[in-house]
Design a protein around this motif. Structure first.
Motif, PDB file in Angstrom:
ATOM      1  N   ALA A 195       0.849  -1.190   0.000  1.00 32.63           N
ATOM      2  CA  ALA A 195       0.000   0.000   0.000  1.00 32.63           C
ATOM      3  C   ALA A 195       0.886   1.242   0.000  1.00 32.63           C
ATOM      4  O   ALA A 195       1.926   1.271   0.641  1.00 32.63           O
ATOM      5  CB  ALA A 195      -0.916   0.004   1.216  1.00 32.63           C
ATOM      6  N   THR A 196       0.489   2.251  -0.744  1.00 34.64           N
ATOM      7  CA  THR A 196       1.235   3.507  -0.788  1.00 34.64           C
ATOM      8  C   THR A 196       0.364   4.623  -0.247  1.00 34.64           C
ATOM      9  O   THR A 196      -0.861   4.537  -0.259  1.00 34.64           O
ATOM     10  CB  THR A 196       1.658   3.859  -2.225  1.00 34.64           C
ATOM     11  OG1 THR A 196       0.482   4.005  -3.011  1.00 34.64           O
ATOM     12  CG2 THR A 196       2.576   2.818  -2.815  1.00 34.64           C
ATOM     13  N   THR A 197       1.010   5.649   0.210  1.00 36.62           N
ATOM     14  CA  THR A 197       0.294   6.829   0.663  1.00 36.62           C
ATOM     15  C   THR A 197       0.461   7.881  -0.413  1.00 36.62           C
ATOM     16  O   THR A 197       1.565   8.283  -0.717  1.00 36.62           O
ATOM     17  CB  THR A 197       0.877   7.348   1.994  1.00 36.62           C
ATOM     18  OG1 THR A 197       0.818   6.301   2.941  1.00 36.62           O
ATOM     19  CG2 THR A 197       0.112   8.538   2.491  1.00 36.62           C
ATOM     20  N   GLN A 198      -0.629   8.284  -0.989  1.00 33.00           N
ATOM     21  CA  GLN A 198      -0.592   9.292  -2.029  1.00 33.00           C
ATOM     22  C   GLN A 198      -1.098  10.608  -1.471  1.00 33.00           C
ATOM     23  O   GLN A 198      -1.917  10.626  -0.555  1.00 33.00           O
ATOM     24  CB  GLN A 198      -1.482   8.890  -3.195  1.00 33.00           C
ATOM     25  CG  GLN A 198      -1.001   7.685  -3.939  1.00 33.00           C
ATOM     26  CD  GLN A 198      -1.934   7.395  -5.097  1.00 33.00           C
ATOM     27  OE1 GLN A 198      -3.132   7.649  -5.015  1.00 33.00           O
ATOM     28  NE2 GLN A 198      -1.381   6.869  -6.158  1.00 33.00           N
ATOM     29  N   PRO A 199      -0.621  11.714  -2.037  1.00 32.50           N
ATOM     30  CA  PRO A 199      -1.181  12.996  -1.618  1.00 32.50           C
ATOM     31  C   PRO A 199      -2.663  13.017  -1.947  1.00 32.50           C
ATOM     32  O   PRO A 199      -3.083  12.406  -2.931  1.00 32.50           O
ATOM     33  CB  PRO A 199      -0.434  14.023  -2.471  1.00 32.50           C
ATOM     34  CG  PRO A 199       0.602  13.294  -3.218  1.00 32.50           C
ATOM     35  CD  PRO A 199       0.369  11.825  -3.059  1.00 32.50           C
ATOM     36  N   PRO A 200      -3.465  13.662  -1.135  1.00 36.25           N
ATOM     37  CA  PRO A 200      -4.898  13.718  -1.429  1.00 36.25           C
ATOM     38  C   PRO A 200      -5.147  14.467  -2.731  1.00 36.25           C
ATOM     39  O   PRO A 200      -4.432  15.396  -3.060  1.00 36.25           O
ATOM     40  CB  PRO A 200      -5.485  14.471  -0.234  1.00 36.25           C
ATOM     41  CG  PRO A 200      -4.347  15.170   0.392  1.00 36.25           C
ATOM     42  CD  PRO A 200      -3.108  14.410   0.052  1.00 36.25           C
ATOM     43  N   HIS A 201      -6.123  14.044  -3.452  1.00 31.98           N
ATOM     44  CA  HIS A 201      -6.501  14.700  -4.693  1.00 31.98           C
ATOM     45  C   HIS A 201      -7.308  15.950  -4.356  1.00 31.98           C
ATOM     46  O   HIS A 201      -8.098  15.953  -3.415  1.00 31.98           O
ATOM     47  CB  HIS A 201      -7.333  13.744  -5.550  1.00 31.98           C
ATOM     48  CG  HIS A 201      -7.513  14.243  -6.940  1.00 31.98           C
ATOM     49  ND1 HIS A 201      -8.578  15.011  -7.305  1.00 31.98           N
ATOM     50  CD2 HIS A 201      -6.736  14.102  -8.039  1.00 31.98           C
ATOM     51  CE1 HIS A 201      -8.476  15.323  -8.576  1.00 31.98           C
ATOM     52  NE2 HIS A 201      -7.364  14.776  -9.056  1.00 31.98           N
ATOM     53  N   HIS A 202      -7.088  17.015  -5.100  1.00 32.11           N
ATOM     54  CA  HIS A 202      -7.758  18.279  -4.798  1.00 32.11           C
ATOM     55  C   HIS A 202      -9.276  18.150  -4.744  1.00 32.11           C
ATOM     56  O   HIS A 202      -9.927  18.899  -4.032  1.00 32.11           O
ATOM     57  CB  HIS A 202      -7.349  19.357  -5.802  1.00 32.11           C
ATOM     58  CG  HIS A 202      -7.925  19.162  -7.166  1.00 32.11           C
ATOM     59  ND1 HIS A 202      -7.362  18.310  -8.086  1.00 32.11           N
ATOM     60  CD2 HIS A 202      -9.020  19.692  -7.754  1.00 32.11           C
ATOM     61  CE1 HIS A 202      -8.080  18.321  -9.187  1.00 32.11           C
ATOM     62  NE2 HIS A 202      -9.095  19.149  -9.018  1.00 32.11           N
ATOM     63  N   SER A 203      -9.845  17.223  -5.472  1.00 37.56           N
ATOM     64  CA  SER A 203     -11.300  17.128  -5.512  1.00 37.56           C
ATOM     65  C   SER A 203     -11.909  16.621  -4.206  1.00 37.56           C
ATOM     66  O   SER A 203     -13.069  16.858  -3.936  1.00 37.56           O
ATOM     67  CB  SER A 203     -11.743  16.225  -6.668  1.00 37.56           C
ATOM     68  OG  SER A 203     -11.344  14.892  -6.417  1.00 37.56           O
ATOM     69  N   ASN A 204     -11.130  15.927  -3.385  1.00 38.57           N
ATOM     70  CA  ASN A 204     -11.708  15.422  -2.145  1.00 38.57           C
ATOM     71  C   ASN A 204     -10.935  15.863  -0.899  1.00 38.57           C
ATOM     72  O   ASN A 204     -11.294  15.509   0.209  1.00 38.57           O
ATOM     73  CB  ASN A 204     -11.816  13.901  -2.175  1.00 38.57           C
ATOM     74  CG  ASN A 204     -10.453  13.209  -2.212  1.00 38.57           C
ATOM     75  OD1 ASN A 204      -9.416  13.842  -2.110  1.00 38.57           O
ATOM     76  ND2 ASN A 204     -10.477  11.906  -2.372  1.00 38.57           N
ATOM     77  N   TRP A 205      -9.894  16.635  -1.060  1.00 39.69           N
ATOM     78  CA  TRP A 205      -9.059  17.050   0.067  1.00 39.69           C
ATOM     79  C   TRP A 205      -9.858  17.825   1.113  1.00 39.69           C
ATOM     80  O   TRP A 205      -9.761  17.543   2.298  1.00 39.69           O
ATOM     81  CB  TRP A 205      -7.886  17.903  -0.427  1.00 39.69           C
ATOM     82  CG  TRP A 205      -7.008  18.371   0.683  1.00 39.69           C
ATOM     83  CD1 TRP A 205      -5.981  17.693   1.236  1.00 39.69           C
ATOM     84  CD2 TRP A 205      -7.089  19.609   1.387  1.00 39.69           C
ATOM     85  NE1 TRP A 205      -5.421  18.430   2.244  1.00 39.69           N
ATOM     86  CE2 TRP A 205      -6.084  19.615   2.354  1.00 39.69           C
ATOM     87  CE3 TRP A 205      -7.929  20.719   1.293  1.00 39.69           C
ATOM     88  CZ2 TRP A 205      -5.877  20.674   3.224  1.00 39.69           C
ATOM     89  CZ3 TRP A 205      -7.726  21.781   2.158  1.00 39.69           C
ATOM     90  CH2 TRP A 205      -6.714  21.750   3.108  1.00 39.69           C
ATOM     91  N   ARG A 206     -10.643  18.775   0.664  1.00 34.69           N
ATOM     92  CA  ARG A 206     -11.385  19.610   1.614  1.00 34.69           C
ATOM     93  C   ARG A 206     -12.302  18.767   2.494  1.00 34.69           C
ATOM     94  O   ARG A 206     -12.295  18.900   3.712  1.00 34.69           O
ATOM     95  CB  ARG A 206     -12.190  20.673   0.880  1.00 34.69           C
ATOM     96  CG  ARG A 206     -12.891  21.627   1.844  1.00 34.69           C
ATOM     97  CD  ARG A 206     -13.670  22.716   1.101  1.00 34.69           C
ATOM     98  NE  ARG A 206     -14.189  23.663   2.029  1.00 34.69           N
ATOM     99  CZ  ARG A 206     -15.282  23.461   2.763  1.00 34.69           C
ATOM    100  NH1 ARG A 206     -15.945  22.333   2.657  1.00 34.69           N
ATOM    101  NH2 ARG A 206     -15.707  24.380   3.605  1.00 34.69           N
TER     102      ARG A 206
END
Length: 108
Positions: free
Chosen positions: A15-26
Motif C-alpha cells: 500500500a502507498t500513501t498518495q497525496p490527497p486529490h484536490h477534488s476530495n481534500w477539503r
C-alpha cells in the motif's frame, strides 16, 4: 493512470500513501480537522492570514515573514494579510508620546 502515479498498491504490491486529490481534500481532510479542533467553518486562507498577522505582531522582520509566506513582495504581506492589533496601536501611541516627552525635556 498517468505516468508516475501509482494506484492504491505500489509496484511491490505494498500500500502507498498518495497525496490527497484536490477534488476530495477539503471534505476528507480539512473539514474533519477543523471540526476536531472545534473551529467550524475555518478556511485554509484564515490560517495564512493568522500566520502573517502573528509574524508581524511578534516583531518578525517583514522580509522574513514575506519569505515564509511565499510572497513576492513585502507589500503583499502587509496589505493583504497583516492585521492591525489594538495592543500594537496602544504601543505605537505610547512610543510617540515618550518621544515627544523626552524631546521636550531635552529642549526645555
Amino acid at each position: 493512470m498517468g505516468e508516475g502515479r501509482e494506484g492504491r498498491e505500489g509496484r511491490e504490491g505494498k500500500a502507498t500513501t498518495q497525496p490527497p486529490h484536490h477534488s476530495n481534500w477539503r471534505q476528507r481532510i480539512w473539514v474533519s480537522a477543523y471540526e476536531r479542533a472545534g473551529l467550524p467553518g475555518l478556511r485554509f486562507h484564515d490560517l495564512r492570514s493568522l500566520a502573517a498577522s502573528v509574524l508581524v505582531a511578534s516583531g518578525i522582520n517583514v522580509k522574513t515573514a514575506m519569505t515564509r509566506l511565499g510572497h513576492a513582495s513585502a507589500r503583499t504581506t502587509l496589505e493583504l494579510y497583516a492585521r492591525a492589533h489594538d495592543d500594537a496601536d496602544v504601543e505605537a501611541a505610547q512610543s510617540v508620546g515618550a518621544w515627544f516627552r523626552s524631546s521636550a525635556s531635552a529642549n526645555g
